[in-house]
Write a protein that holds these residues in place. Structure first.
Motif, PDB file in Angstrom:
ATOM      1  N   HIS A 207      34.763  44.506  43.687  1.00  0.00           N
ATOM      2  CA  HIS A 207      35.296  43.134  43.786  1.00  0.00           C
ATOM      3  C   HIS A 207      35.881  42.816  45.162  1.00  0.00           C
ATOM      4  O   HIS A 207      36.040  41.634  45.501  1.00  0.00           O
ATOM      5  CB  HIS A 207      36.369  42.926  42.714  1.00  0.00           C
ATOM      6  N   HIS A 208      36.263  43.844  45.916  1.00  0.00           N
ATOM      7  CA  HIS A 208      36.769  43.721  47.289  1.00  0.00           C
ATOM      8  C   HIS A 208      38.194  43.182  47.405  1.00  0.00           C
ATOM      9  O   HIS A 208      38.850  43.409  48.414  1.00  0.00           O
ATOM     10  CB  HIS A 208      35.835  42.859  48.150  1.00  0.00           C
ATOM     11  N   SER A 209      38.704  42.475  46.404  1.00  0.00           N
ATOM     12  CA  SER A 209      40.081  41.988  46.465  1.00  0.00           C
ATOM     13  C   SER A 209      40.630  41.858  45.048  1.00  0.00           C
ATOM     14  O   SER A 209      39.873  41.671  44.087  1.00  0.00           O
ATOM     15  CB  SER A 209      40.167  40.629  47.165  1.00  0.00           C
ATOM     16  N   MET A 210      41.952  41.951  44.927  1.00  0.00           N
ATOM     17  CA  MET A 210      42.573  41.778  43.625  1.00  0.00           C
ATOM     18  C   MET A 210      42.360  40.361  43.106  1.00  0.00           C
ATOM     19  O   MET A 210      42.239  40.135  41.895  1.00  0.00           O
ATOM     20  CB  MET A 210      44.071  42.095  43.703  1.00  0.00           C
ATOM     21  N   ALA A 211      42.304  39.383  44.015  1.00  0.00           N
ATOM     22  CA  ALA A 211      42.086  37.994  43.594  1.00  0.00           C
ATOM     23  C   ALA A 211      40.720  37.844  42.917  1.00  0.00           C
ATOM     24  O   ALA A 211      40.590  37.174  41.881  1.00  0.00           O
ATOM     25  CB  ALA A 211      42.195  37.056  44.791  1.00  0.00           C
ATOM     26  N   ALA A 212      39.697  38.467  43.496  1.00  0.00           N
ATOM     27  CA  ALA A 212      38.360  38.394  42.909  1.00  0.00           C
ATOM     28  C   ALA A 212      38.299  39.148  41.586  1.00  0.00           C
ATOM     29  O   ALA A 212      37.647  38.706  40.629  1.00  0.00           O
ATOM     30  CB  ALA A 212      37.333  38.945  43.888  1.00  0.00           C
ATOM     31  N   TYR A 213      38.975  40.287  41.537  1.00  0.00           N
ATOM     32  CA  TYR A 213      39.024  41.081  40.297  1.00  0.00           C
ATOM     33  C   TYR A 213      39.705  40.280  39.190  1.00  0.00           C
ATOM     34  O   TYR A 213      39.224  40.201  38.054  1.00  0.00           O
ATOM     35  CB  TYR A 213      39.779  42.379  40.594  1.00  0.00           C
ATOM     36  N   GLN A 214      40.826  39.650  39.533  1.00  0.00           N
ATOM     37  CA  GLN A 214      41.545  38.830  38.563  1.00  0.00           C
ATOM     38  C   GLN A 214      40.692  37.657  38.089  1.00  0.00           C
ATOM     39  O   GLN A 214      40.654  37.337  36.896  1.00  0.00           O
ATOM     40  CB  GLN A 214      42.844  38.316  39.180  1.00  0.00           C
ATOM     41  N   GLN A 215      39.982  37.028  39.005  1.00  0.00           N
ATOM     42  CA  GLN A 215      39.148  35.888  38.634  1.00  0.00           C
ATOM     43  C   GLN A 215      38.028  36.302  37.684  1.00  0.00           C
ATOM     44  O   GLN A 215      37.675  35.562  36.766  1.00  0.00           O
ATOM     45  CB  GLN A 215      38.553  35.227  39.884  1.00  0.00           C
ATOM     46  N   ALA A 216      37.493  37.489  37.904  1.00  0.00           N
ATOM     47  CA  ALA A 216      36.449  37.987  36.998  1.00  0.00           C
ATOM     48  C   ALA A 216      37.009  38.109  35.582  1.00  0.00           C
ATOM     49  O   ALA A 216      36.364  37.674  34.610  1.00  0.00           O
ATOM     50  CB  ALA A 216      35.931  39.335  37.480  1.00  0.00           C
ATOM     51  N   LYS A 217      38.189  38.696  35.437  1.00  0.00           N
ATOM     52  CA  LYS A 217      38.811  38.815  34.124  1.00  0.00           C
ATOM     53  C   LYS A 217      39.098  37.430  33.534  1.00  0.00           C
ATOM     54  O   LYS A 217      38.849  37.180  32.340  1.00  0.00           O
ATOM     55  CB  LYS A 217      40.120  39.607  34.226  1.00  0.00           C
ATOM     56  N   LYS A 218      39.609  36.555  34.349  1.00  0.00           N
ATOM     57  CA  LYS A 218      39.982  35.214  33.893  1.00  0.00           C
ATOM     58  C   LYS A 218      38.772  34.439  33.376  1.00  0.00           C
ATOM     59  O   LYS A 218      38.899  33.611  32.461  1.00  0.00           O
ATOM     60  CB  LYS A 218      40.643  34.465  35.060  1.00  0.00           C
ATOM     61  N   SER A 219      37.600  34.699  33.938  1.00  0.00           N
ATOM     62  CA  SER A 219      36.414  33.928  33.565  1.00  0.00           C
ATOM     63  C   SER A 219      36.072  34.051  32.083  1.00  0.00           C
ATOM     64  O   SER A 219      35.495  33.138  31.496  1.00  0.00           O
ATOM     65  CB  SER A 219      35.210  34.343  34.420  1.00  0.00           C
ATOM     66  N   LEU A 220      36.433  35.172  31.447  1.00  0.00           N
ATOM     67  CA  LEU A 220      36.174  35.310  30.008  1.00  0.00           C
ATOM     68  C   LEU A 220      36.918  34.234  29.228  1.00  0.00           C
ATOM     69  O   LEU A 220      36.391  33.682  28.255  1.00  0.00           O
ATOM     70  CB  LEU A 220      36.587  36.703  29.527  1.00  0.00           C
ATOM     71  N   PHE A 221      38.129  33.913  29.665  1.00  0.00           N
ATOM     72  CA  PHE A 221      38.969  32.936  28.961  1.00  0.00           C
ATOM     73  C   PHE A 221      38.534  31.500  29.271  1.00  0.00           C
ATOM     74  O   PHE A 221      38.880  30.582  28.544  1.00  0.00           O
ATOM     75  CB  PHE A 221      40.432  33.179  29.313  1.00  0.00           C
ATOM     76  N   GLU A 222      37.764  31.353  30.331  1.00  0.00           N
ATOM     77  CA  GLU A 222      37.230  30.037  30.691  1.00  0.00           C
ATOM     78  C   GLU A 222      35.830  29.813  30.125  1.00  0.00           C
ATOM     79  O   GLU A 222      35.249  28.752  30.329  1.00  0.00           O
ATOM     80  CB  GLU A 222      37.205  29.903  32.218  1.00  0.00           C
ATOM     81  N   GLY A 223      35.294  30.813  29.431  1.00  0.00           N
ATOM     82  CA  GLY A 223      33.995  30.648  28.786  1.00  0.00           C
ATOM     83  C   GLY A 223      32.880  31.492  29.366  1.00  0.00           C
ATOM     84  O   GLY A 223      31.853  31.673  28.722  1.00  0.00           O
ATOM     85  N   ALA A 224      33.006  31.987  30.596  1.00  0.00           N
ATOM     86  CA  ALA A 224      31.988  32.842  31.233  1.00  0.00           C
ATOM     87  C   ALA A 224      30.589  32.233  31.107  1.00  0.00           C
ATOM     88  O   ALA A 224      29.629  32.927  30.778  1.00  0.00           O
ATOM     89  CB  ALA A 224      32.020  34.246  30.637  1.00  0.00           C
ATOM     90  N   GLY A 225      30.482  30.935  31.359  1.00  0.00           N
ATOM     91  CA  GLY A 225      29.186  30.264  31.274  1.00  0.00           C
ATOM     92  C   GLY A 225      28.865  29.734  29.896  1.00  0.00           C
ATOM     93  O   GLY A 225      27.856  29.053  29.695  1.00  0.00           O
TER      94      GLY A 225
END
Length: 493
Positions: A207-225
């Protein structure tokens, strides 16, 4: 079904949209005539290398993000995103099994495997037919399948969902990794409930950064597509909980140690035999007795309880389901051969997980008024996040009485270079330590150093039965190796 019907808006360009298809594969070895082949790069193998072979096997079409090569242009389908296209095609071909089931996705840095096992155990105690998908293995109404990835490719997932439906199953509980979310393995799948365990440093090589890692986790709660989850169950003790709780608002349920959590514990008793506690829930008090050891498992039990409450399962059934949940392989797993000290094998491979593990053991030793030492053996993975190595060294040094540094899947790195990275942190602390890159010999060293009442922690590999050297996997199991060494020392189970 045609290529165009299968892929729809994912198509960038093709001349075979009306081609009929009978199925799909992303592994060329399994392709049958008339199936669509999805070509995309994997960790070690690129599917594009097998295009000519699948054409010879009678592939109806080849799906790729790349522009069509001239010699296969008539069968080529260029798409925007290969794995997202595969997910969409699988869902369409199998008639959206995700919408006919209740999908419960668990994400977070640590605790996913145990939480999924607990939820599954509670569901089965309630008479629900389930599938459980995770790091150790997958089970579909009891049928076990070996796990390659924590979260399988979308096509495999959808096939498991379809199989569960055929078995009259209703609920699928799965670990959803940050890799799966970023790569699109669960893209477009409709989760009924999303669960968040915690967030700490891991996978920054990807992920290269904690922000990107966090956003990946967060995407599940936003629907992930897909559609946003109907329910969410969030660990309120974690720093990013407020952000996640705000996404779903009233349909979010919080759990944690603080008194304002909807699901919270009291009267916690922890020893080397397991956990006992009372859990306050919106449905009443729940008395818990579990063989799971370590106070970090309190959070996992709370998460599973929160999910069960969301599905209307009674507190009595929750208690029974938690009690029936078997010890999870490689998670605080003991190796006993009659030796006068405790040997624990655990998957802890992040700074946070290692700290939680050692602190839990120290707390248990205090509870039993033991003067036993903690001897910690661990290594760090090669070709992975180098930044966490010094932190893990410092954590182990601060909390242990002896540290043995060794190898843990060095892959293409020199094991000694990895150990040197860990030493940067370990040497900040005044603690005895030993270095041994050969993991088998390191286990021998730490076990022969143990005295009566000590606790030996073999951390990092847990359930894994391999060591990765270069591109080769060789058999290696911490548990089996520990038993062999203990036998050589004269101990027998």
């Amino acid at each position: 079904m045609t290529v165009k019907t299968l892929l729809g808006e994912h198509i960038v360009q093709t001349s075979c949209g009306n081609q009929e298809v009978v199925g799909m594969q992303y592994d060329s070895r399994h392709l049958s005539k008339g199936e669509v082949f999805f070509a995309f790069p994997g960790e070690r193998v690129d599917g594009h290398e097998f295009v000519d072979a699948v054409v010879q096997s009678g592939a109806a079409a080849i799906v790729s993000e790349r522009i069509a090569p001239e010699h296969v242009a008539a069968r080529w389908v260029q798409v925007k995103h290969g794995r997202k296209a595969l997910a969409a095609a699988a869902l369409a071909f199998y008639k959206r099994p995700d919408r006919q089931l209740k999908l419960i996705g668990v994400t977070g840095t640590n605790g996913k495997t145990t939480t999924v096992c607990l939820i599954d155990s509670i569901f089965r105690a309630a008479g629900i037919v389930t599938a459980r998908i995770g790091t150790i293995n997958h089970t579909i109404k009891g049928r076990q399948v070996s796990a390659v990835n924590t979260t399988p490719e979308s096509l495999d997932l959808v096939r498991y969902f379809d199989e569960l439906l055929q078995q009259n199953g209703t609920h699928a509980v799965l670990e959803v990794s940050s890799h799966a979310l970023s790569l699109g393995r669960v893209h477009g799948m409709d989760f009924d409930t999303a669960v968040f365990t915690n967030l700490s440093r891991d996978h920054l090589d990807f992920h290269h950064s904690m922000a990107a890692y966090q956003q990946a986790k967060k995407s599940l709660f936003e629907g992930a597509g897909g559609v946003s989850p109907r329910f969410t169950v969030i660990n309120r003790d974690d720093a990013i909980s407020g952000e996640l709780l705000s996404i779903n608002g009233p349909s979010s349920l919080s759990y944690g140690m603080s008194p304002d959590c909807a699901v919270r514990p009291s009267h916690i008793q922890a020893d080397f035999s397991g956990l006992r506690m009372r859990v306050e829930t919106p449905s009443g008090q729940c008395e818990i007795a579990s063989t799971l050891r370590g106070e970090f498992n309190v959070q996992n039990i709370l998460a599973a309880t929160g999910v069960a409450i969301r599905y209307g399962i009674s507190v009595d059934v929750i208690s029974r389901g938690v009690e029936k949940c078997e010890l999870v392989a490689g998670r605080f797993e003991t190796v006993s051969a009659g030796q006068p000290f405790l040997v624990i094998v655990d998957y802890a491979h992040t700074p946070n997980a290692l700290e939680s593990l050692i602190r839990a053991v120290r707390s248990l030793l205090r509870t039993e008024k033991s003067r036993g030492r903690i001897l910690t053996l661990f290594g760090c993975g090669g070709d992975r996040d180098r930044g966490k190595r010094p932190t893990m060294g410092e954590v182990a040094g601060k909390l242990s009485d002896l540290v043995v540094l060794t190898s843990d899947n060095p892959r293409n790195e020199d094991p000694l270079n990895i150990i040197n990275d860990v030493l940067v942190g370990l040497r900040k602390v005044d603690v005895s330590y030993e270095l041994e890159s050969d993991r088998r010999e390191a286990i021998r060293k730490v076990l022969t150093s143990a005295r009566q009442g000590d606790v030996v922690l073999l951390a990092g590999k847990g359930h894994e039965t391999y060591q990765v050297l270069g591109h080769e996997k060789t058999f290696f199991d911490d548990r089996e190796t520990a038993r062999e060494v203990l036998s050589e020392m004269g101990y027998r189970a």
